[in-house]
Design a protein around this motif. Structure first.
Motif, PDB file in Angstrom:
ATOM      1  N   LYS A 315       0.812  -1.215   0.000  1.00 27.30           N
ATOM      2  CA  LYS A 315       0.000   0.000   0.000  1.00 27.30           C
ATOM      3  C   LYS A 315       0.846   1.265   0.000  1.00 27.30           C
ATOM      4  O   LYS A 315       0.316   2.364   0.080  1.00 27.30           O
ATOM      5  CB  LYS A 315      -0.931   0.017   1.222  1.00 27.30           C
ATOM      6  N   ASN A 316       2.155   1.097  -0.060  1.00 31.02           N
ATOM      7  CA  ASN A 316       3.100   2.223  -0.017  1.00 31.02           C
ATOM      8  C   ASN A 316       2.984   2.996   1.294  1.00 31.02           C
ATOM      9  O   ASN A 316       3.224   4.203   1.338  1.00 31.02           O
ATOM     10  CB  ASN A 316       2.872   3.174  -1.203  1.00 31.02           C
ATOM     11  N   ASN A 317       2.635   2.282   2.360  1.00 32.92           N
ATOM     12  CA  ASN A 317       2.489   2.926   3.667  1.00 32.92           C
ATOM     13  C   ASN A 317       3.377   2.297   4.737  1.00 32.92           C
ATOM     14  O   ASN A 317       3.213   2.574   5.924  1.00 32.92           O
ATOM     15  CB  ASN A 317       1.031   2.875   4.119  1.00 32.92           C
ATOM     16  N   GLY A 318       4.299   1.442   4.319  1.00 35.94           N
ATOM     17  CA  GLY A 318       5.222   0.832   5.267  1.00 35.94           C
ATOM     18  C   GLY A 318       4.668  -0.333   6.049  1.00 35.94           C
ATOM     19  O   GLY A 318       5.349  -0.869   6.921  1.00 35.94           O
ATOM     20  N   VAL A 319       3.444  -0.744   5.746  1.00 28.68           N
ATOM     21  CA  VAL A 319       2.808  -1.850   6.474  1.00 28.68           C
ATOM     22  C   VAL A 319       2.953  -3.140   5.684  1.00 28.68           C
ATOM     23  O   VAL A 319       2.629  -3.186   4.491  1.00 28.68           O
ATOM     24  CB  VAL A 319       1.315  -1.556   6.729  1.00 28.68           C
ATOM     25  N   GLY A 320       3.456  -4.167   6.336  1.00 27.16           N
ATOM     26  CA  GLY A 320       3.638  -5.446   5.672  1.00 27.16           C
ATOM     27  C   GLY A 320       2.378  -6.292   5.689  1.00 27.16           C
ATOM     28  O   GLY A 320       1.533  -6.157   6.581  1.00 27.16           O
ATOM     29  N   ALA A 321       2.247  -7.143   4.696  1.00 26.68           N
ATOM     30  CA  ALA A 321       1.167  -8.125   4.675  1.00 26.68           C
ATOM     31  C   ALA A 321       1.591  -9.310   5.541  1.00 26.68           C
ATOM     32  O   ALA A 321       2.583  -9.239   6.264  1.00 26.68           O
ATOM     33  CB  ALA A 321       0.906  -8.560   3.239  1.00 26.68           C
ATOM     34  N   TYR A 322       0.858 -10.399   5.487  1.00 28.95           N
ATOM     35  CA  TYR A 322       1.331 -11.631   6.119  1.00 28.95           C
ATOM     36  C   TYR A 322       1.060 -12.803   5.185  1.00 28.95           C
ATOM     37  O   TYR A 322       0.293 -12.691   4.220  1.00 28.95           O
ATOM     38  CB  TYR A 322       0.733 -11.854   7.509  1.00 28.95           C
ATOM     39  N   SER A 323       1.741 -13.910   5.433  1.00 23.46           N
ATOM     40  CA  SER A 323       1.625 -15.096   4.592  1.00 23.46           C
ATOM     41  C   SER A 323       1.124 -16.274   5.406  1.00 23.46           C
ATOM     42  O   SER A 323       1.454 -16.402   6.593  1.00 23.46           O
ATOM     43  CB  SER A 323       2.982 -15.448   3.980  1.00 23.46           C
ATOM     44  N   ARG A 324       0.333 -17.129   4.752  1.00 24.19           N
ATOM     45  CA  ARG A 324      -0.131 -18.366   5.371  1.00 24.19           C
ATOM     46  C   ARG A 324       0.262 -19.533   4.457  1.00 24.19           C
ATOM     47  O   ARG A 324       0.003 -19.494   3.253  1.00 24.19           O
ATOM     48  CB  ARG A 324      -1.652 -18.354   5.550  1.00 24.19           C
ATOM     49  N   VAL A 325       0.858 -20.558   5.036  1.00 26.00           N
ATOM     50  CA  VAL A 325       1.238 -21.741   4.272  1.00 26.00           C
ATOM     51  C   VAL A 325       0.482 -22.961   4.781  1.00 26.00           C
ATOM     52  O   VAL A 325      -0.190 -22.903   5.801  1.00 26.00           O
ATOM     53  CB  VAL A 325       2.759 -22.002   4.345  1.00 26.00           C
ATOM     54  N   HIS A 326       0.584 -24.066   4.031  1.00 24.80           N
ATOM     55  CA  HIS A 326      -0.114 -25.322   4.342  1.00 24.80           C
ATOM     56  C   HIS A 326      -1.629 -25.111   4.423  1.00 24.80           C
ATOM     57  O   HIS A 326      -2.294 -25.555   5.364  1.00 24.80           O
ATOM     58  CB  HIS A 326       0.415 -25.933   5.644  1.00 24.80           C
ATOM     59  N   TYR A 327      -2.164 -24.429   3.409  1.00 27.99           N
ATOM     60  CA  TYR A 327      -3.610 -24.184   3.336  1.00 27.99           C
ATOM     61  C   TYR A 327      -4.292 -25.416   2.750  1.00 27.99           C
ATOM     62  O   TYR A 327      -3.974 -25.855   1.635  1.00 27.99           O
ATOM     63  CB  TYR A 327      -3.872 -22.968   2.460  1.00 27.99           C
ATOM     64  N   GLY A 328      -5.243 -25.984   3.489  1.00 28.91           N
ATOM     65  CA  GLY A 328      -6.002 -27.132   3.007  1.00 28.91           C
ATOM     66  C   GLY A 328      -5.130 -28.351   2.777  1.00 28.91           C
ATOM     67  O   GLY A 328      -3.979 -28.421   3.201  1.00 28.91           O
ATOM     68  N   SER A 329      -5.697 -29.333   2.092  1.00 28.41           N
ATOM     69  CA  SER A 329      -4.975 -30.569   1.776  1.00 28.41           C
ATOM     70  C   SER A 329      -4.910 -30.740   0.267  1.00 28.41           C
ATOM     71  O   SER A 329      -5.941 -30.716  -0.415  1.00 28.41           O
ATOM     72  CB  SER A 329      -5.663 -31.777   2.409  1.00 28.41           C
ATOM     73  N   SER A 330      -3.699 -30.864  -0.246  1.00 29.16           N
ATOM     74  CA  SER A 330      -3.467 -30.998  -1.691  1.00 29.16           C
ATOM     75  C   SER A 330      -4.132 -29.862  -2.457  1.00 29.16           C
ATOM     76  O   SER A 330      -4.647 -30.041  -3.564  1.00 29.16           O
ATOM     77  CB  SER A 330      -3.973 -32.357  -2.193  1.00 29.16           C
ATOM     78  N   TYR A 331      -4.106 -28.671  -1.876  1.00 31.48           N
ATOM     79  CA  TYR A 331      -4.710 -27.497  -2.506  1.00 31.48           C
ATOM     80  C   TYR A 331      -3.748 -26.967  -3.560  1.00 31.48           C
ATOM     81  O   TYR A 331      -2.654 -26.501  -3.247  1.00 31.48           O
ATOM     82  CB  TYR A 331      -4.999 -26.443  -1.448  1.00 31.48           C
ATOM     83  N   VAL A 332      -4.153 -27.046  -4.818  1.00 35.79           N
ATOM     84  CA  VAL A 332      -3.283 -26.663  -5.928  1.00 35.79           C
ATOM     85  C   VAL A 332      -3.581 -25.214  -6.295  1.00 35.79           C
ATOM     86  O   VAL A 332      -4.131 -24.915  -7.348  1.00 35.79           O
ATOM     87  CB  VAL A 332      -3.498 -27.600  -7.137  1.00 35.79           C
ATOM     88  N   ASN A 333      -3.224 -24.306  -5.413  1.00 35.08           N
ATOM     89  CA  ASN A 333      -3.547 -22.909  -5.634  1.00 35.08           C
ATOM     90  C   ASN A 333      -2.786 -22.031  -4.651  1.00 35.08           C
ATOM     91  O   ASN A 333      -2.178 -22.516  -3.686  1.00 35.08           O
ATOM     92  CB  ASN A 333      -5.045 -22.668  -5.464  1.00 35.08           C
ATOM     93  N   ALA A 334      -2.829 -20.744  -4.905  1.00 34.44           N
ATOM     94  CA  ALA A 334      -2.322 -19.723  -3.993  1.00 34.44           C
ATOM     95  C   ALA A 334      -3.096 -18.464  -4.309  1.00 34.44           C
ATOM     96  O   ALA A 334      -3.556 -18.287  -5.436  1.00 34.44           O
ATOM     97  CB  ALA A 334      -0.825 -19.505  -4.180  1.00 34.44           C
ATOM     98  N   PHE A 335      -3.283 -17.598  -3.333  1.00 34.69           N
ATOM     99  CA  PHE A 335      -4.085 -16.408  -3.613  1.00 34.69           C
ATOM    100  C   PHE A 335      -3.733 -15.251  -2.694  1.00 34.69           C
ATOM    101  O   PHE A 335      -3.239 -15.425  -1.586  1.00 34.69           O
ATOM    102  CB  PHE A 335      -5.584 -16.707  -3.505  1.00 34.69           C
ATOM    103  N   TRP A 336      -3.988 -14.059  -3.246  1.00 33.69           N
ATOM    104  CA  TRP A 336      -3.927 -12.824  -2.484  1.00 33.69           C
ATOM    105  C   TRP A 336      -5.350 -12.435  -2.104  1.00 33.69           C
ATOM    106  O   TRP A 336      -6.268 -12.546  -2.923  1.00 33.69           O
ATOM    107  CB  TRP A 336      -3.289 -11.691  -3.292  1.00 33.69           C
ATOM    108  N   ASP A 337      -5.538 -11.959  -0.871  1.00 36.89           N
ATOM    109  CA  ASP A 337      -6.871 -11.541  -0.421  1.00 36.89           C
ATOM    110  C   ASP A 337      -6.769 -10.167   0.228  1.00 36.89           C
ATOM    111  O   ASP A 337      -6.084  -9.992   1.233  1.00 36.89           O
ATOM    112  CB  ASP A 337      -7.422 -12.565   0.584  1.00 36.89           C
ATOM    113  N   ASP A 338      -7.469  -9.187  -0.368  1.00 37.14           N
ATOM    114  CA  ASP A 338      -7.456  -7.835   0.186  1.00 37.14           C
ATOM    115  C   ASP A 338      -8.071  -7.780   1.581  1.00 37.14           C
ATOM    116  O   ASP A 338      -7.684  -6.960   2.410  1.00 37.14           O
ATOM    117  CB  ASP A 338      -8.248  -6.878  -0.719  1.00 37.14           C
ATOM    118  N   SER A 339      -9.066  -8.644   1.823  1.00 38.68           N
ATOM    119  CA  SER A 339      -9.797  -8.546   3.085  1.00 38.68           C
ATOM    120  C   SER A 339      -8.928  -8.865   4.291  1.00 38.68           C
ATOM    121  O   SER A 339      -9.144  -8.329   5.378  1.00 38.68           O
ATOM    122  CB  SER A 339     -11.026  -9.464   3.059  1.00 38.68           C
TER     123      SER A 339
END
Length: 549
Positions: A315-339
């Motif tokens: 956001k150009n405001n110095g605030v970092g996002a966060y990451s989550r790994v091991h989502y679901g089981s055999s989940y063949v995807n990755a996503f960004w979520d604004d919420s």
């Protein structure tokens, strides 16, 4: 999210704007981006854009000459310099930041910066203290227990519930007044939101008087043994005897383990020895290798935007996002979520191919940048431009990182084996090689799934960067065609990135289509290089080469 599906035997990158989430792979939605560098006309005193390898080389040089530098700037025989960072300006001036030790003890408040001209001549030294570092005795007159008692009293007055200090060490305190032998005592704890909080209390080792105290988060230099990028350095946070994947230098980015869950934040990834991962694939939900990859991708993406465009976070405001790994089981995807302002990564087929490679991380976080700038609607041609922006910036991140285990290329998702046969998800030099993406604009390109209509902009970016025809870059062979058979000469990836970013942040809107993207990038090129420049003409030629006129 709608179920994943395959088209032409492949899965595609996407963003689901209905829930403000950008996914790595298609969710079935059809409605609702050489190391990068600064532009060439910077002032001489501006920081130069250094690749990871170039920065590492400067650090090694500084470390090798630290003893000579200490003598040259007049430090005493008991003093040594410890290299902390090196910055190089456009005109060749080098600024080397050092910490200092005295008789092997850290000197708090003894840091300094040595400024060296291109010729090698020392032009000056900026010092945190002008006082000479010298103490009469290195033997404390008060006990460690007394110093810790004083620190605990200070912590209690601030509301700490801790019953003991995390530890003390002898230091030289030079932060104020005459340098003295002292203790630095740390009392750990947590803020209400779970952020590690540490009170540092400095006590005079001769008198027991409190000299200074401050609240802080202690950062450590951890090691990530990643699956895709080899062994890398990670900025971590120490809390007592535990090291956590919290990067306070990049907006407080944290990496969490969902351990197969599909909701919640998960558990902050932590280690007892500041080493994360094994470097090999594992189906265990407690394995930290995917977390190491995700944390590394996040820090490289942050640095890419910061050092390439001066952008301070998504956001150009110095605030970092966060990451989550091991989502679901055999989940063949990755996503960004604004919420949640976060990235989420699945582990792929059989839970052994996590979708955490460098270009994927850069792709996902770039969806956040697009959301907070142009806000390109995720439908029709603007949706294709949205996806292409993430591919373009994800590619920029991969080249910027300059990682020997994952060299920069114009292939998308080549590391994650999403197709099961080792082929990449997308090809920027000739998008149609995936069997579905568009090489060129046509009147019905906006009717395609946005993952395929993005091919037009991806192809434009490749042509603008590298030019048409056959060539080999970092060991990968490319042969990019043009719609009209024309020959396009590239202007470099660095310049192409500057033009795309300026257009995205200043000239693209939510409804920008390919014709408007041509005009926006031409205006950006004119702003940066002039309307009569080779760069401006190359932008026009590259768009014409993909049939956008």
């Amino acid at each position: 999210m709608t179920p994943l599906h395959m088209r032409h035997k492949r899965i595609t990158l996407a963003i689901a704007t209905a829930v403000a989430a950008g996914t790595l792979l298609s969710t079935g939605l059809t409605t609702s981006a050489a190391a990068a560098g600064k532009v060439d006309n910077r002032i001489a005193g501006a920081p130069a854009g250094l690749s990871t390898a170039a920065h590492a080389s400067l650090m090694q040089q500084a470390e090798a000459t630290a003893a000579g530098t200490a003598k040259k700037i007049g430090l005493g025989a008991e003093e040594k310099l410890v290299v902390k960072d090196v910055v190089k300006d456009v005109d060749g001036t080098v600024h080397t930041r050092y910490e200092r030790t005295y008789a092997g003890l850290p000197v708090l408040g003894g840091d300094l910066v040595v400024h060296t001209a291109r010729s090698g001549k020392t032009e000056g030294v900026t010092r945190a203290t002008k006082a000479a570092i010298k103490v009469a005795s290195l033997k404390p007159q008060v006990s460690t227990a007394r110093a810790q008692k004083l620190a605990m009293a200070a912590a209690k007055s601030l509301g700490s519930a801790k019953s003991s200090a995390d530890g003390s060490r002898k230091v030289i305190w030079a932060g104020s007044g005459k340098p003295v032998l002292a203790y630095e005592t740390v009392v750990g704890g947590f803020q209400d939101d779970g952020t590690p909080n540490q009170l540092h209390v400095i006590t005079d080792a001769a008198t027991g008087k409190k000299l200074f105290q401050y609240q802080g988060i202690e950062n450590a230099t951890g090691t990530g043994k990643t699956l895709y990028s080899g062994t890398v350095g990670l900025n971590t946070t120490q809390s007592g005897s535990t090291y956590q994947l919290t990067d306070s230098t990049r907006g407080g980015h944290k990496t969490y383990n969902l351990a197969r869950r599909t909701s919640g934040t998960g558990t902050l990834v932590a280690s007892s020895n500041d080493v994360f991962g094994t470097g090999t694939a594992s189906s265990s939900s407690s394995d930290q290798t995917a977390a190491a990859d995700a944390a590394y991708g996040a820090q490289e993406t942050w640095d890419f935007y910061k050092n390439t465009f001066g952008r301070n976070g998504i956001k150009n405001n110095g605030v970092g996002a966060y990451s989550r790994v091991h989502y679901g089981s055999s989940y063949v995807n990755a996503f960004w979520d604004d919420s949640c302002f976060c990235m989420t990564y699945g582990d792929g087929s059989g839970n052994v191919d996590p979708l955490t490679s460098l270009d994927v991380a850069g792709h996902e976080m770039s969806h956040g940048v697009t959301s907070n700038t142009a806000g390109l609607d995720y439908s029709g041609e603007s949706g294709g431009l949205n996806e292409a922006t993430s591919d373009i910036m994800g590619t920029g991140v991969e080249f910027y990182a300059n990682n020997a285990s994952d060299k920069g290329d114009y292939l998308i998702g080549e590391k994650i084996n999403i197709n099961g046969d080792g082929t990449p998800l997308r090809y920027m030099d000739q998008p149609s090689k995936d069997g579905a993406s568009a090489d060129y604009w046509s009147s019905d390109v906006g009717d395609l799934d946005v993952h395929y209509s993005s091919g037009v902009a991806n192809h434009f970016f490749y042509l603008l960067s590298e030019g048409s025809g056959a060539k080999t870059i970092n060991g990968v062979s490319y042969d990019s065609p043009t719609y009209d058979g024309s020959t396009v000469t590239g202007i470099s990836r660095a310049k192409a990135l500057q033009i795309w970013y300026k257009a995205l942040t200043e000239y693209f809107t939510s409804t920008t289509d390919y014709a408007a993207a041509r005009q926006g990038t031409l205006q950006a090129a004119a702003d940066l290089y002039g309307s009569a420049s080779d760069e401006y003409n190359a932008v026009a030629a590259a768009w014409s080469a993909v049939n956008v006129n």
